[in-house]
Design a protein around this motif. Sequence first.
Motif: not given
Length: 259
Positions: A189-212
């Motif tokens: 969850q922390l990694l997703t938030v961090g990546l979405k803020h710093s990198v962008g949409a790619i943060g949504g492609l983490l394993p469990l986040q992609a399912g969400d």
Amino acid sequence: MLNIIRIEWLKVKNYRTFWILLILAVIVIPASNTIVADVVSRIPKQATDILGRNFYDFPVAWQTVANVNSFTSIIFGLLLVTLVTNEFTYKTHRQLVIDGWERLDLVLSKIFWVVALALLALVVSFITAIVFGMIYSTAPFSFEGVQFLFFYFLQVLVSLSIALMLGMFIKRSGLATVIYLGYAMIFEQLLTVGLKHSVGAIGGLLPLQAGDELLPFPVVDKVLPSSSDYSHGVYEITIILYIALFIGLTCRRMLKADY
């Protein structure tokens, strides 16, 4: 394969912890939907009129059940971590090799549990969606939207694949459980938030986040913009690739490890 299934059954048929976790995982699916349905029933009619329909109306009942169940799939992962680490705690894997099992059989026995538990979650969710839809829906029965249960199935598979890999590499039940829970509930969850803020949409492609991303709560898109940055197909392919990666790493470990 039938012999592998028979051996796995002998391992768990008198294993109390397994049955307690399994029953809990099954019960929590309709139980969590019961809580959500009760909360929804208390929403003022004016609010439901704005949203357009009840969350358990067909066809959105499929999506509601899939979304709610996605928060409980971690229990199946805990069950798998327990099963895998027990192999090393009680040296069961070594005894099976001594008794004539190939290492490939050990791999297949663990993949069996990944598939079996994911299918169980899917079947229970399917029945739950039908029952709750029949009870609460004011619309006629429809299979429209049933694909959300397939998305849920993929999410359970990737969660179980992570649990399988951690159990295989760490081997110690307590540590593997803590790391699995920490990753699923906090770290990603922390990694997703961090990546979405710093990198962008790619943060949504983490394993469990992609399912969400595949399982947004229904009807909410009427009042909030969609948070998904890619099409469903991108998330599905991403999850399938993760499953292949995690199971591939697990297989390599099981085939190459010195027992």
